[in-house]
Design a protein around this motif. Structure first.
Motif, short mmCIF file in Angstrom:
data_model
loop_
_atom_site.label_atom_id
_atom_site.label_comp_id
_atom_site.label_asym_id
_atom_site.label_seq_id
_atom_site.Cartn_x
_atom_site.Cartn_y
_atom_site.Cartn_z
N ARG A 152 0.79 -1.16 -0.08
CA ARG A 152 -0.06 -0.06 0.13
C ARG A 152 0.98 1.37 0.11
O ARG A 152 0.18 2.45 0.03
N ALA A 178 7.85 4.21 4.68
CA ALA A 178 7.22 4.94 5.92
C ALA A 178 8.36 5.57 6.77
O ALA A 178 8.25 5.98 7.87
N ALA A 192 12.35 4.93 8.82
CA ALA A 192 13.19 3.95 9.41
C ALA A 192 12.27 3.14 10.24
O ALA A 192 11.32 3.77 10.70
N GLY A 194 12.90 8.41 6.54
CA GLY A 194 13.96 7.81 5.84
C GLY A 194 13.39 7.48 4.30
O GLY A 194 14.17 6.99 3.61
N GLU A 207 14.06 10.63 2.49
CA GLU A 207 15.26 10.62 2.17
C GLU A 207 15.87 9.61 1.38
O GLU A 207 16.80 10.16 0.56
N ARG A 223 -1.41 3.48 18.64
CA ARG A 223 -1.86 2.02 17.89
C ARG A 223 -2.09 1.02 18.79
O ARG A 223 -2.96 0.17 18.61
N LYS A 278 -5.90 -2.18 20.15
CA LYS A 278 -5.79 -3.60 20.44
C LYS A 278 -6.43 -4.21 22.01
O LYS A 278 -5.82 -3.93 22.87
N1 T1G Z 1 8.34 1.75 11.90
C1 T1G Z 1 7.96 0.84 12.44
N2 T1G Z 1 6.62 0.43 12.42
C2 T1G Z 1 5.79 1.28 11.77
C3 T1G Z 1 6.40 2.42 11.26
C4 T1G Z 1 7.63 2.70 11.22
N3 T1G Z 1 8.04 3.81 10.69
N4 T1G Z 1 5.28 3.14 10.70
C5 T1G Z 1 4.23 2.27 10.93
N5 T1G Z 1 4.35 1.29 11.63
C6 T1G Z 1 3.61 0.29 12.03
C7 T1G Z 1 2.40 0.86 13.27
O1 T1G Z 1 2.85 0.98 14.19
C8 T1G Z 1 1.42 0.02 12.83
O2 T1G Z 1 1.69 -1.39 13.60
C9 T1G Z 1 1.51 -0.57 11.43
O3 T1G Z 1 2.81 -0.09 10.87
C10 T1G Z 1 0.29 0.21 10.33
O4 T1G Z 1 0.52 1.65 10.88
C11 T1G Z 1 16.45 7.71 9.08
C12 T1G Z 1 14.82 8.79 11.69
C13 T1G Z 1 3.02 5.20 7.59
C14 T1G Z 1 1.20 7.12 7.60
O5 T1G Z 1 7.44 8.57 11.43
O6 T1G Z 1 2.85 7.89 10.11
O7 T1G Z 1 12.79 7.48 9.16
O8 T1G Z 1 -0.01 -1.55 15.27
O9 T1G Z 1 -1.66 1.84 12.05
O10 T1G Z 1 -2.86 4.53 9.55
O11 T1G Z 1 15.50 10.23 9.15
O12 T1G Z 1 2.01 4.70 10.46
O13 T1G Z 1 -0.30 -2.60 13.02
O14 T1G Z 1 1.45 -3.27 14.80
O15 T1G Z 1 -0.34 3.82 11.52
O16 T1G Z 1 -2.17 3.34 7.40
C15 T1G Z 1 9.61 8.30 10.08
C16 T1G Z 1 5.40 6.87 11.17
C17 T1G Z 1 10.72 7.44 10.95
C18 T1G Z 1 6.10 7.58 10.00
C19 T1G Z 1 0.47 4.69 7.97
N6 T1G Z 1 8.40 7.68 9.80
N7 T1G Z 1 4.08 6.04 10.41
O17 T1G Z 1 -0.55 4.97 8.60
O18 T1G Z 1 -1.27 2.60 9.39
S1 T1G Z 1 11.90 8.09 11.57
C20 T1G Z 1 7.29 7.92 10.43
C21 T1G Z 1 2.96 6.86 10.22
C22 T1G Z 1 13.07 8.14 10.27
C23 T1G Z 1 15.11 8.73 9.31
C24 T1G Z 1 14.41 8.60 10.44
C25 T1G Z 1 1.84 5.83 9.69
C26 T1G Z 1 1.58 5.89 8.19
P1 T1G Z 1 0.70 -2.42 14.23
P2 T1G Z 1 -0.70 2.72 11.03
P3 T1G Z 1 -1.83 3.84 8.67
#
Ligand code: T1G
Length: 706
Positions: A57, A61, A63, A107, A110, A284, A288
């Motif tokens: 999908r 998203a 790191a 990331g 990035e 999240r 559950k």
């Molecule tokens: N890492 C690990 N798990 C993640 C994840 C992530 N980045 N993003 C989502 N999940 C898990 C979430 O916990 C849930 O798990 C499932 O995926 C579905 O998510 C190097 C430092 C992408 C808009 O901050 O904003 O990159 O509960 O229910 O409503 O510089 O998830 O099913 O077990 O939220 O469709 C930056 C965070 C990381 C994005 C999707 N990225 N995620 O929303 O589903 S830091 C973020 C979101 C980084 C770099 C750095 C949203 C979504 P479970 P969901 P959704």
């Protein structure tokens, strides 16, 4: 190739696909897999260009957030695999095109920016949301983004963390092309086209003509900082993100990324980041519920009714119609109904004035309301939300009337903030369909919905309620049926201590300022004025019989009530008001002092630290009881209630995580001290004692309990 990343070729284009559901996070193995794919493409002479795309999908998203805790706890060493991959992508001699759908976040963006080109489908989004986790982009995002879209836009995106649409990203220079139709096909066509160019692939880090004018950038950044001072008060990451972005225009890329890495590390190891990540996963986790699964049947909710068109009923109605669910709004008479409808219209008018809605939007939403004074109109709705005056007899009467007309499988929800759901349910012939839906004022704005489980509430009704919360764009937290449920039960001791410290010598504005600086959205006394001193008084009358004998009770609020100082609505309460501006009132300070003197309360110098400990540890001690009694499923559920319902700073992770971060031994020691010096109402909760003595945390208690 690894299972996480697949490789195929199409007409001279290598297609590297990431398959790490649900959101293609850059978990261990993903960067390695992408790197292997690039290597393979480079060494194959038939391949002229490369497409990087996400399976499922979304693109990437970001790191894998779960990995951060492993690094900060020392369980895992930080790895530079991802940084090396980004250089490998950018330095690749064959053009690489990132094909974006869903979201490219953190990331993920990035990665896309290290590719040479980016194409995206119309309904996709990109962003650097790291600040929402208390960190900054840590893989050169603060340096590549301004090279694409300029300093001021990049600073805004990195400091606010909001996503932008693909269309906007295209206008800003981040995305090169919007693809109509099939993304992969469009991306492959784009990649084939750029492969024919004579010029080498464009490296983002070498772009230097898009930074913008220094003066204009500075003005934009100053404005941004002023906004952040309000919007992200107390948080370090947004300002650090701006600092990093600003470096892009003045510092060579390779030097700037070293500084970015230092800032990233400083933020990652901060308590703020731990708190915000806890809230990210917490939001999240609360959905559950043990015993309830995807397979648990749900009831269809296509039409709702709200009984009571007062402030709460109106706000609840707005929540439903904003989500596109039609509402039958019931009042006792036409006059009340008209008043309620007018209040809803006024609320929408304010949104129109602020440019958040159009007149047409308002008309469309208002058209979803069917006003009625007749219970018979509720016969075909799927859920009825009762929002009448808080009083058991009235609620029972209303529920029996609703029960008589509602269809057999309709859910009957009460918006009570304190009353016993089982007793309310006893007024109906369908206790399994009765549940609490406790909204927070203003109900159309506040994100929290406490879902109160009665002893008979069925799994189906609970599961439907949790799903419904999401549709209403709320965070639903399942809580047990005890007085005040989770939020208000804890708020009582918090407010009590805020008033006790006043009687002992603190000033009204001192208490509010200290708690505001601690990070609360508002100080406790300003909150009382907003909620209404009269409302507090009425609740106290209802619960008088519950107060143990000999317990000290706050004295001044009742006097304010007797003086008709009901708070903001009467222009005077703990403060006096000019419009919405609270002004300290010497009359109130004198009233507090005389009242305390007459009651023989000893005065002392109340320090800011004491104000924090007395109020927050009162929350925590009650939270510990709630947790032990199982009224909240996990400590994080309490944290979410407080962050989304009571303005507790998310960057402190909520009250329970805050206590864990202070150390439960220290918290317990202070609670014991207050128990000795204040009275029996400070008796440490058994769970607090147990965890403090065993070196545990509330967070761990969750794990062992489930
Ligand atoms: N890492 C690990 N798990 C993640 C994840 C992530 N980045 N993003 C989502 N999940 C898990 C979430 O916990 C849930 O798990 C499932 O995926 C579905 O998510 C190097 C430092 C992408 C808009 O901050 O904003 O990159 O509960 O229910 O409503 O510089 O998830 O099913 O077990 O939220 O469709 C930056 C965070 C990381 C994005 C999707 N990225 N995620 O929303 O589903 S830091 C973020 C979101 C980084 C770099 C750095 C949203 C979504 P479970 P969901 P959704």
């Amino acid at each position: 190739m690894s299972e996480l990343v697949s490789y195929e070729t199409r007409d001279g284009v290598a297609v590297i696909t990431i398959n790490n559901p649900p959101v293609n996070a850059l978990s261990p193995g993903v960067p390695e897999g992408i790197g292997d794919g690039v290597q393979q493409a480079v060494s194959d002479d038939t391949i002229k260009s490369i497409v990087l795309i996400g399976g499922g999908r979304t693109f990437i998203a970001g790191a894998d957030i779960k990995e951060f805790g492993k690094v900060t706890s020392g369980e895992k060493k930080p790895s530079d695999v991802f940084h090396l991959l980004l250089f490998q992508l950018e330095d690749c001699p064959k053009p690489i095109v990132a094909a974006i759908h869903g979201t490219a976040l953190g990331g993920g963006l990035e990665t896309a920016m290290a590719c040479h080109y980016r194409v995206a489908v119309e309904n996709s989004h990109v962003g650097q949301p790291e600040v929402k986790l208390g960190i900054i982009p840590g893989a050169m995002g603060t340096q590549r983004l301004p090279r694409l879209c300029g300093i001021s836009k990049a600073a805004e995106m990195c400091a606010k963390g909001d996503m932008v649409t693909a269309r906007d990203a295209c206008d800003f220079g981040i995305v090169d092309k919007i693809v109509e139709g099939d993304l992969l096909e469009g991306a492959v066509a784009f990649a084939s086209e750029v492969a024919t160019s004579d010029t080498p692939p464009r490296k983002t880090r070498e772009i230097s003509d898009r930074f913008g004018q220094p003066q204009a950038n500075q003005a934009a950044v100053e404005k941004l900082k002023a906004g952040i001072a309000k919007r992200a008060r107390g948080q370090i990451a947004p300002l650090k993100a701006i600092e990093a972005v600003e470096m892009a225009a003045t510092t060579p890329f390779m030097d700037a990324i070293k500084k970015e890495a230092d800032i990233f590390k400083e933020c990652l190891y901060s308590d703020q980041s731990k708190g915000l990540i806890h809230i990210f996963f917490g939001e999240r986790t609360v959905s559950k519920i043990p015993g309830i699964s995807k397979e648990t049947p749900r009831r269809a909710i296509e039409k709702a009714a709200v009984v009571g068109a007062g402030t709460m009923g109106g706000g609840i109605t707005m929540s439903y119609i904003n989500a596109g669910i039609p509402v039958c709004l019931k009042e006792v008479n036409q006059e009340q109904l008209d008043k309620g409808l007018e209040r809803i219209r006024q609320n929408y008018a304010a949104s129109v004035k602020r440019g958040r809605m159009t007149e047409d939007d308002v008309e469309q939403r208002m058209a979803l309301i069917t006003p009625t004074v007749d219970y018979a109109s509720l016969a075909d709705v799927d859920i009825v939300v009762e929002a009448v005056f808080e009083g058991m007899e009235l609620k029972k009467k209303v529920f029996s009337e609703i029960d008589a007309v509602a269809k057999p499988d309709a859910i009957l929800a009460s918006n009570t903030s304190t009353l016993n759901i089982d007793e309310i349910a006893s007024a109906t012939k369908r206790p399994e369909s009765v549940i609490g839906h406790h909204f927070f004022s203003p109900a159309n704005v506040m994100k929290l919905l406490e879902i109160v489980r009665g002893k008979a509430s069925s799994d189906e009704v609970i599961a439907t309620s949790m799903d419904l919360a999401k549709r209403l764009r709320k965070v639903g937290v399942l809580v047990g049926n005890c007085f005040g449920f989770v939020g208000n039960r804890m708020f009582g001791p918090y407010l009590r201590e805020a008033q006790f410290v006043l009687e002992e010598g603190a000033r009204v504005e001192q208490v509010d300022q200290v708690m505001y600086d601690f990070g609360m959205a508002m100080g406790p006394l300003a909150v009382s004025d907003l909620a209404g001193i009269d409302v507090g008084w009425r609740i106290r009358q209802e619960i008088k019989h519950l107060i143990p004998e000999g317990m000290r009770t706050p004295l001044v609020a009742d006097k304010l009530y007797e003086m008709d100082r009901y708070g903001q609505k009467t222009g005077a309460g703990w403060y006096k008001y000019e419009g919405r501006d609270a002004i300290p009132d010497s009359t109130v300070q004198e009233l507090i002092e005389t009242t305390a003197r007459e009651a023989g309360i000893e005065k002392h110098d109340v320090s800011d630290q004491e104000i924090i400990e007395r109020t927050v540890y009162a929350l925590v001690n009650e939270g510990a009881r709630i947790l032990e009694e199982g009224m909240a499923l996990r400590s994080v559920d309490i944290d979410i209630v407080y962050v989304y319902g009571y303005g507790f700073p998310a960057w402190r992770g909520g009250p329970m995580m805050y206590a864990d971060s202070v150390g439960l031994d220290k918290v317990y020691e202070r609670v014991r001290h207050f128990h000795e010096t204040q009275g029996f109402w400070w008796e440490p909760a058994p769970l607090l004692k147990e965890l403090a003595e065993s070196g545990g945390t509330f967070g761990q208690f969750v794990q062992s309990a489930n």
